[in-house]
Design an enzyme around this catalytic site. Structure first.
Site, PDB file in Angstrom:
ATOM      1  N   GLU A  73       0.822  -1.209   0.000  1.00  0.00           N
ATOM      2  CA  GLU A  73       0.000   0.000   0.000  1.00  0.00           C
ATOM      3  C   GLU A  73       0.860   1.266   0.000  1.00  0.00           C
ATOM      4  OE1 GLU A  73      -4.176  -1.348   1.923  1.00  0.00           O
ATOM      5  OE2 GLU A  73      -2.618  -0.936   3.375  1.00  0.00           O
ATOM      6  N   CYS A  94       3.363   8.487   1.084  1.00  0.00           N
ATOM      7  CA  CYS A  94       3.911   7.528   2.045  1.00  0.00           C
ATOM      8  C   CYS A  94       4.108   6.203   1.310  1.00  0.00           C
ATOM      9  CB  CYS A  94       2.930   7.388   3.211  1.00  0.00           C
ATOM     10  SG  CYS A  94       3.464   6.202   4.436  1.00  0.00           S
ATOM     11  N   CYS A 153       6.199  -6.945   6.904  1.00  0.00           N
ATOM     12  CA  CYS A 153       7.314  -6.418   7.694  1.00  0.00           C
ATOM     13  C   CYS A 153       7.777  -7.489   8.658  1.00  0.00           C
ATOM     14  CB  CYS A 153       6.865  -5.176   8.472  1.00  0.00           C
ATOM     15  SG  CYS A 153       8.225  -4.359   9.324  1.00  0.00           S
ATOM     16  N   CYS A 190       5.924  -4.778  15.354  1.00  0.00           N
ATOM     17  CA  CYS A 190       5.656  -3.770  16.380  1.00  0.00           C
ATOM     18  C   CYS A 190       4.216  -3.984  16.853  1.00  0.00           C
ATOM     19  CB  CYS A 190       5.849  -2.360  15.831  1.00  0.00           C
ATOM     20  SG  CYS A 190       7.539  -2.063  15.270  1.00  0.00           S
ATOM     21  N   CYS A 241       1.105  -2.104  15.438  1.00  0.00           N
ATOM     22  CA  CYS A 241       1.072  -1.877  13.990  1.00  0.00           C
ATOM     23  C   CYS A 241       0.425  -3.047  13.255  1.00  0.00           C
ATOM     24  CB  CYS A 241       2.496  -1.665  13.488  1.00  0.00           C
ATOM     25  SG  CYS A 241       2.599  -1.577  11.699  1.00  0.00           S
ATOM     26  N   CYS A 273      -1.466   5.967  10.065  1.00  0.00           N
ATOM     27  CA  CYS A 273      -0.214   5.365  10.529  1.00  0.00           C
ATOM     28  C   CYS A 273      -0.475   4.041  11.223  1.00  0.00           C
ATOM     29  CB  CYS A 273       0.451   6.283  11.551  1.00  0.00           C
ATOM     30  SG  CYS A 273       1.376   7.566  10.791  1.00  0.00           S
TER      31      CYS A 273
HETATM   32  S1  SF4 Z   1       5.697   0.023  12.681  1.00  0.00           S
HETATM   33 FE1  SF4 Z   1       4.844  -1.678  11.450  1.00  0.00          FE
HETATM   34  S2  SF4 Z   1       5.715  -1.428   9.383  1.00  0.00           S
HETATM   35 FE2  SF4 Z   1       6.931  -0.140  10.809  1.00  0.00          FE
HETATM   36  S3  SF4 Z   1       8.642  -1.450  11.469  1.00  0.00           S
HETATM   37 FE3  SF4 Z   1       7.024  -1.761  13.017  1.00  0.00          FE
HETATM   38  S4  SF4 Z   1       5.838  -3.533  12.280  1.00  0.00           S
HETATM   39 FE4  SF4 Z   1       7.085  -2.813  10.558  1.00  0.00          FE
END
Ligand code: SF4
Length: 404
Positions: A136, A151, A158, A162, A165, A389
């Site tokens: 995206e 962005c 990923c 996190c 996220c 975000c």
């Molecule tokens: S915030 Fe999300 S996209 Fe960014 S490094 Fe952490 S897990 Fe990966």
């Protein structure tokens, strides 16, 4: 951090400092990293993608079909300044050569599988690449002026997981290639009809790039760096390094390399000021704890009062939003030319956190501001289309087996 985390991570670091690894460790890591490589930028019929090649590579590719180096300048102009994808529209090139180029090469774009525009005019693109994987990209217009930020994603999925996220729940599918990274920006420009590339101070809608989409850009540094060099080239898209911000969760060795080689603005996803908590919500912290991360920020070469490091801090109710944490934050970053973006948490399906209250956000922001740091509260954009975000995620899955 997922099991998939270390291969591309360490491999990228291996590129920066192989002396820390034994040859067999390095070979093993590179073999694993290769599993996450993007597919070659070549079509099934053998035509080669020109987007994503450096000038030198383009010159080499043209030499292979008997063309002189000056053709690179011509093609570069058509591809990156005019935004043309059809060789037949490259009017400064004679028709026979147009046909020859079309037989051997292609100037492509990722396909926009879906495009959603939010009630606040944020636009989210789901781009599909040649192997069917998806990522995206979000265009966030500035509310006050005719400009905005694109962005961009650097990976499909990923590694980093996190906790706040949505992308992190997807796991890493693969790295994006140079053409796929530049292509996101070019396709977004197509969507707004912003070709040819505006020059100098001419107003432009797509005026900045933030590498804050899906993925950790410093775990795909080589492709990201190649893409940003193309975007910064003054004879093409011509975006200055001051208009590019790379956001990292804190891959410390690569921050140094990024500062030295690219000199783009840096944003750091901090989100916690104690290792114990950051270990939990940004698991990369277990590898590069806060003290190392802040030290890397202090030595980041592009940081000056004019170009401050941005610390991103997602505000999670009752988790990281106390006044004591605000005070610890300003103690940590004292002396760094910095601003702190406070991001109200954007819930997604299944997320474990709640957004901080407005009162708590304001109290936190005031403490940071009183210490002399700008601390804007980033109002969520595109929340109705899950474009804010930490909300990006695609259905792409890894299909190849991961080596043991
Ligand atoms: S915030 Fe999300 S996209 Fe960014 S490094 Fe952490 S897990 Fe990966």
């Amino acid at each position: 951090m997922t099991d998939l985390a270390s291969p591309p991570a360490v491999a990228t670091e291996a590129g920066a400092g192989t002396d820390r690894l034994t040859p067999s460790e390095r070979d093993r890591i590179l073999a694993k990293a290769a599993l996450f490589s993007p597919p070659p930028a070549v079509l099934a019929d053998g035509r080669r993608e020109l987007v994503g090649l450096s000038r030198e590579e383009m010159t080499q590719a043209l030499a292979e079909i008997g063309e002189k180096p000056f053709r690179t300048k011509q093609l570069w102009h058509w591809i990156y300044h005019q935004g043309v994808t059809d060789f037949a529209r490259m009017s400064s090139i004679a028709k026979p050569l147009q046909a020859k180029l079309a037989e051997r090469f292609v100037v492509g774009r990722p396909v926009a599988a879906t495009v959603q525009t939010s009630s606040d005019e944020t636009r989210k693109f789901l781009f599909r690449f040649r192997d069917g994987q998806e990522a995206e990209t979000v265009y966030i217009p500035d509310r006050r002026e005719d400009r905005g930020a694109v962005c961009i994603s650097s990976q499909v999925g990923c590694t980093l997981s996190c906790r706040f996220c949505h992308t992190g729940t997807q796991g890493l599918v693969r790295n994006l290639g140079t053409a796929e990274i530049v292509g996101q920006f070019m396709a977004a420009r197509d969507s707004y009809g912003e070709w040819p590339s505006p020059r100098g101070e001419t107003p432009r809608l797509l005026s900045t790039i933030v590498l804050m989409g899906m993925g950790e850009p410093l775990y795909n540094y080589d492709n990201v760096a190649r893409a940003m060099r193309i975007v910064m080239d003054g004879e093409g898209i011509g975006l200055s390094r001051r208009r590019i911000t790379l956001s990292t969760s804190g891959v410390v060795p690569m921050m140094d390399r990024c500062g030295e080689e690219l000199g783009v603005n840096l944003a750091v996803s901090l989100h916690a000021v104690r290792d114990e908590l950051r270990d939990e919500i940004v698991p990369l912290n277990r590898k590069y704890p806060i003290a190392e991360l802040i030290a890397a920020c202090r030595r980041y070469p592009a940081a000056s009062n004019a170009r401050r490091i941005t610390f991103e801090y997602v505000m999670l109710r009752g988790v990281n939003d106390s006044e004591a944490e605000a005070r610890e934050l300003v103690r940590l970053i004292a002396g760094i030319p910095a601003k702190v973006n406070l991001i109200p948490f954007n819930p997604w399906p299944g997320s474990a956190y709640l957004p901080s209250t407005r009162e708590q956000l304001d109290r936190f922001a005031q403490i940071v501001m009183d210490a002399g740091f700008a601390s804007p509260i980033r109002m969520p954009r595109g929340r109705d289309i899950l474009a804010a975000c930490g909300q990006l995620r695609t259905e792409s899955r890894r299909t190849r087996p991961v080596a043991a």
